[in-house]
Design a protein around this motif. Structure first.
Motif, PDB file in Angstrom:
ATOM      1  N   HIS A 176       1.069  -1.267   0.103  1.00  0.00           N
ATOM      2  CA  HIS A 176       0.233   0.076   0.068  1.00  0.00           C
ATOM      3  C   HIS A 176       0.996   1.500   0.158  1.00  0.00           C
ATOM      4  O   HIS A 176       0.446   2.291  -0.770  1.00  0.00           O
ATOM      5  CB  HIS A 176      -1.046  -0.269   1.296  1.00  0.00           C
TER       6      HIS A 176
ATOM      7  N   HIS B 296      -6.825 -10.557  -0.135  1.00  0.00           N
ATOM      8  CA  HIS B 296      -7.301  -9.768  -1.125  1.00  0.00           C
ATOM      9  C   HIS B 296      -6.638  -8.967  -1.748  1.00  0.00           C
ATOM     10  O   HIS B 296      -5.939  -8.123  -0.873  1.00  0.00           O
ATOM     11  CB  HIS B 296      -8.495  -8.701  -0.436  1.00  0.00           C
TER      12      HIS B 296
ATOM     13  N   TYR C  84      -5.233  -5.930  -5.221  1.00  0.00           N
ATOM     14  CA  TYR C  84      -5.456  -5.166  -6.782  1.00  0.00           C
ATOM     15  C   TYR C  84      -4.743  -5.642  -7.854  1.00  0.00           C
ATOM     16  O   TYR C  84      -3.881  -5.773  -7.981  1.00  0.00           O
ATOM     17  CB  TYR C  84      -6.249  -3.824  -6.620  1.00  0.00           C
TER      18      TYR C  84
ATOM     19  N   ALA D 128     -12.274  -2.575   1.639  1.00  0.00           N
ATOM     20  CA  ALA D 128     -11.840  -1.843  -0.172  1.00  0.00           C
ATOM     21  C   ALA D 128     -12.383  -2.136  -0.956  1.00  0.00           C
ATOM     22  O   ALA D 128     -11.527  -2.133  -1.664  1.00  0.00           O
ATOM     23  CB  ALA D 128     -10.825  -0.613   0.197  1.00  0.00           C
ATOM     24  N   PRO D 129     -13.212  -3.491  -1.374  1.00  0.00           N
ATOM     25  CA  PRO D 129     -13.208  -3.917  -2.849  1.00  0.00           C
ATOM     26  C   PRO D 129     -13.279  -2.971  -3.705  1.00  0.00           C
ATOM     27  O   PRO D 129     -14.097  -1.741  -3.959  1.00  0.00           O
ATOM     28  CB  PRO D 129     -13.686  -5.097  -2.224  1.00  0.00           C
ATOM     29  N   THR D 130     -12.590  -3.226  -4.676  1.00  0.00           N
ATOM     30  CA  THR D 130     -13.015  -2.665  -5.521  1.00  0.00           C
ATOM     31  C   THR D 130     -13.520  -3.734  -7.546  1.00  0.00           C
ATOM     32  O   THR D 130     -12.969  -4.438  -7.496  1.00  0.00           O
ATOM     33  CB  THR D 130     -11.863  -1.587  -6.787  1.00  0.00           C
ATOM     34  N   SER D 131     -14.447  -3.221  -8.034  1.00  0.00           N
ATOM     35  CA  SER D 131     -14.909  -4.064  -9.023  1.00  0.00           C
ATOM     36  C   SER D 131     -14.025  -3.672 -10.099  1.00  0.00           C
ATOM     37  O   SER D 131     -13.214  -3.295 -10.439  1.00  0.00           O
ATOM     38  CB  SER D 131     -16.806  -3.268  -9.573  1.00  0.00           C
TER      39      SER D 131
ATOM     40  N   ALA E  85     -10.833  -4.804 -10.495  1.00  0.00           N
ATOM     41  CA  ALA E  85      -9.566  -5.671 -10.350  1.00  0.00           C
ATOM     42  C   ALA E  85      -9.877  -6.258  -8.949  1.00  0.00           C
ATOM     43  O   ALA E  85      -8.122  -6.964  -8.423  1.00  0.00           O
ATOM     44  CB  ALA E  85      -8.878  -3.792  -9.722  1.00  0.00           C
ATOM     45  N   SER E  86     -10.375  -6.584  -8.163  1.00  0.00           N
ATOM     46  CA  SER E  86     -10.169  -7.069  -7.449  1.00  0.00           C
ATOM     47  C   SER E  86     -10.020  -8.164  -6.702  1.00  0.00           C
ATOM     48  O   SER E  86     -10.974  -9.198  -7.936  1.00  0.00           O
ATOM     49  CB  SER E  86     -11.352  -6.473  -5.381  1.00  0.00           C
TER      50      SER E  86
ATOM     51  N   PRO F 139      -4.093  -3.751  -0.352  1.00  0.00           N
ATOM     52  CA  PRO F 139      -4.845  -2.737  -0.093  1.00  0.00           C
ATOM     53  C   PRO F 139      -4.356  -2.230   1.204  1.00  0.00           C
ATOM     54  O   PRO F 139      -2.908  -3.107   1.890  1.00  0.00           O
ATOM     55  CB  PRO F 139      -6.391  -3.525   0.309  1.00  0.00           C
TER      56      PRO F 139
END
Length: 107
Positions: A9, A50, A52, A77-80, A82-83, A103
């Protein structure tokens, strides 16, 4: 052996060789890379690995299955898109150069 770059991070990069057939999570664990806890050991039963996936690699890795998608609901903090769970990405020669970012926290 494929080389995977793990980016913490804070921006610290670790590029390591990971054996074919291992998961991206196992590559981090075996190389003492901080930021991936992997509490369940790779059973897709937690979300502590997890990552990205770098946008340039999203279309080059297999799609996530339903179990992984469900488990990502528990990730911090997931992202659609890329996670991903690092335990579910199997390394092969086709992933040479893969870049993943961790993350700030794993939950």
């Amino acid at each position: 052996m494929p080389r995977i770059t793990y980016i913490e991070h804070d921006g610290t990069e670790h590029t390591v060789e990971v054996g074919n057939g291992l998961s991206v999570m196992e590559g981090a664990r075996d190389n003492d890379i901080p930021g991936i806890e992997a509490d369940c050991g790779g059973a897709c039963a937690c979300a502590t690995c997890h990552v990205y996936v770098d946008p340039s690699w999203i279309g080059k890795i297999p799609a996530k299955d339903d179990a992984e998608a469900d488990m990502l609901d528990f990730a911090a903090a997931p992202t659609s898109g890329a996670s991903r769970l690092a335990c579910q990405i199997r390394v092969g020669d086709h992933l040479d150069g893969l870049i993943v970012r961790m993350p700030e926290t794993q939950g």
